[in-house]
Design a protein around this motif. Structure first.
Motif, short mmCIF file in Angstrom:
data_model
loop_
_atom_site.label_atom_id
_atom_site.label_comp_id
_atom_site.label_asym_id
_atom_site.label_seq_id
_atom_site.Cartn_x
_atom_site.Cartn_y
_atom_site.Cartn_z
N VAL A 102 0.89 -1.16 -0.15
CA VAL A 102 0.09 0.17 -0.01
C VAL A 102 0.87 1.16 -0.09
CG1 VAL A 102 -1.78 1.39 1.30
CG2 VAL A 102 -1.89 -1.02 1.13
N LYS A 103 0.52 2.13 -0.85
CA LYS A 103 1.37 3.50 -1.12
C LYS A 103 0.44 4.59 -0.36
CE LYS A 103 4.65 1.62 -3.44
NZ LYS A 103 6.15 1.71 -2.89
N ILE A 104 1.24 5.35 0.22
CA ILE A 104 0.75 6.68 1.02
C ILE A 104 1.18 7.86 0.63
CG2 ILE A 104 -0.07 7.59 3.15
CD1 ILE A 104 0.01 4.78 4.32
N ALA A 105 0.55 8.65 -0.04
CA ALA A 105 0.61 10.11 -0.26
C ALA A 105 -0.14 10.87 0.70
CB ALA A 105 0.38 10.35 -1.71
N VAL A 106 0.71 11.99 1.05
CA VAL A 106 0.12 13.12 1.53
C VAL A 106 0.12 14.52 0.94
CG1 VAL A 106 0.17 14.59 3.78
CG2 VAL A 106 0.84 12.11 3.97
N VAL A 107 -1.18 15.01 0.79
CA VAL A 107 -1.06 16.35 0.18
C VAL A 107 -1.48 17.39 1.02
CG1 VAL A 107 -2.20 17.68 -1.71
CG2 VAL A 107 -1.79 15.27 -1.94
N ILE A 108 -0.63 18.48 0.81
CA ILE A 108 -0.77 19.56 1.93
C ILE A 108 -0.92 20.72 1.01
CG2 ILE A 108 0.31 21.13 3.63
CD1 ILE A 108 2.27 18.58 4.29
N VAL A 109 -2.14 21.34 1.21
CA VAL A 109 -2.62 22.54 0.66
C VAL A 109 -2.10 23.73 1.38
CG1 VAL A 109 -4.48 23.59 -0.52
CG2 VAL A 109 -4.48 21.13 -0.68
N ASN A 110 -1.42 24.37 0.80
CA ASN A 110 -1.01 25.62 1.50
C ASN A 110 -1.28 27.07 1.05
OD1 ASN A 110 1.22 26.77 3.53
ND2 ASN A 110 1.96 27.59 1.70
N TRP A 111 -1.70 27.95 1.98
CA TRP A 111 -1.80 29.24 1.36
C TRP A 111 -1.11 30.08 2.43
CZ3 TRP A 111 -4.64 33.84 3.05
CH2 TRP A 111 -4.58 34.78 2.13
N ASN A 112 -0.11 30.78 2.38
CA ASN A 112 0.39 31.76 3.24
C ASN A 112 0.79 31.02 4.82
OD1 ASN A 112 0.50 33.80 1.44
ND2 ASN A 112 -1.27 34.78 2.35
N GLY A 113 1.02 29.85 4.42
CA GLY A 113 1.50 29.07 5.88
C GLY A 113 2.88 28.73 6.16
N ALA A 114 3.70 29.68 5.76
CA ALA A 114 5.21 29.45 5.71
C ALA A 114 5.54 29.10 7.30
CB ALA A 114 6.00 30.74 5.16
N ASP A 115 4.87 29.80 8.17
CA ASP A 115 5.23 29.73 9.54
C ASP A 115 4.72 28.47 10.28
OD1 ASP A 115 6.24 32.27 9.73
OD2 ASP A 115 4.39 33.26 10.43
N CYS A 116 3.76 27.81 9.54
CA CYS A 116 3.29 26.65 9.92
C CYS A 116 3.72 25.52 9.24
CB CYS A 116 1.75 26.42 9.98
SG CYS A 116 0.90 27.86 10.55
N LEU A 117 4.28 25.51 8.07
CA LEU A 117 4.66 24.48 6.89
C LEU A 117 5.63 23.55 7.61
CD1 LEU A 117 4.00 22.96 4.42
CD2 LEU A 117 5.53 24.64 3.49
N PRO A 118 6.86 24.13 8.25
CA PRO A 118 7.89 23.31 8.69
C PRO A 118 7.36 22.20 9.78
CG PRO A 118 8.54 25.53 8.48
CD PRO A 118 7.06 25.50 8.31
N GLU A 119 6.46 22.74 10.76
CA GLU A 119 5.77 21.96 11.85
C GLU A 119 4.98 20.92 11.20
OE1 GLU A 119 5.36 19.89 15.08
OE2 GLU A 119 6.58 21.50 14.88
N SER B 16 0.69 31.52 -2.65
CA SER B 16 0.93 32.55 -1.42
C SER B 16 2.01 33.70 -1.59
CB SER B 16 1.86 31.35 -0.40
OG SER B 16 1.18 30.30 0.32
N THR B 17 1.76 34.65 -0.73
CA THR B 17 2.72 35.77 -0.77
C THR B 17 3.46 35.81 0.34
OG1 THR B 17 0.82 37.08 0.40
CG2 THR B 17 0.59 37.11 -2.14
N ASP B 18 3.73 34.87 1.31
CA ASP B 18 4.64 34.76 2.46
C ASP B 18 5.81 34.41 2.06
OD1 ASP B 18 3.86 32.19 2.41
OD2 ASP B 18 3.10 32.38 4.58
N ALA B 19 6.55 33.85 2.79
CA ALA B 19 7.74 32.95 2.67
C ALA B 19 7.75 31.66 2.45
CB ALA B 19 8.73 33.29 3.86
#
Length: 92
Positions: free
Chosen positions: A5-22, A44-47
């Motif tokens: 079984v293969k698992i893929a995680v899709v993270i949809v992001n919008w201006n979440g630079a502060d939260c993305l690493p965690e 996104s318009t952030d980092a």
């Protein structure tokens, strides 16, 4: 879940630079790590782009297909052939 079984995680992001690493650390810390993690940036318009460009594996290896690391490989290939690439500041 069997090993096939293969698992893929899709993270949809919008201006979440502060939260993305965690978020990415949390995904990596799961008992069953996903086979692939896909980050979809929604304008996104952030980092966020900087965070994505500087991705590394938990053991410190570069994520070879992140934009900055692809650019590094291209530059290394030019240098290995004795060429000097010119990179526009907005790309680097």
């Amino acid at each position: 879940m069997g090993p096939s079984v293969k698992i893929a995680v899709v993270i949809v992001n919008w201006n979440g630079a502060d939260c993305l690493p965690e978020c990415l650390r949390s995904v990596a810390g799961q008992e069953r790590r996903p086979d692939r993690v896909i980050v979809v940036d929604n304008g996104s318009t952030d980092a966020t782009a900087q965070v994505i460009c500087d991705l590394i594996h938990q053991d410190g290896r570069r994520v070879e297909f992140s934009p900055r690391n692809v650019l590094r490989r291209v530059l290394d290939a030019y240098e290995a052939r004795g060429l000097k690439a010119v990179v526009a500041p907005e790309i680097e």
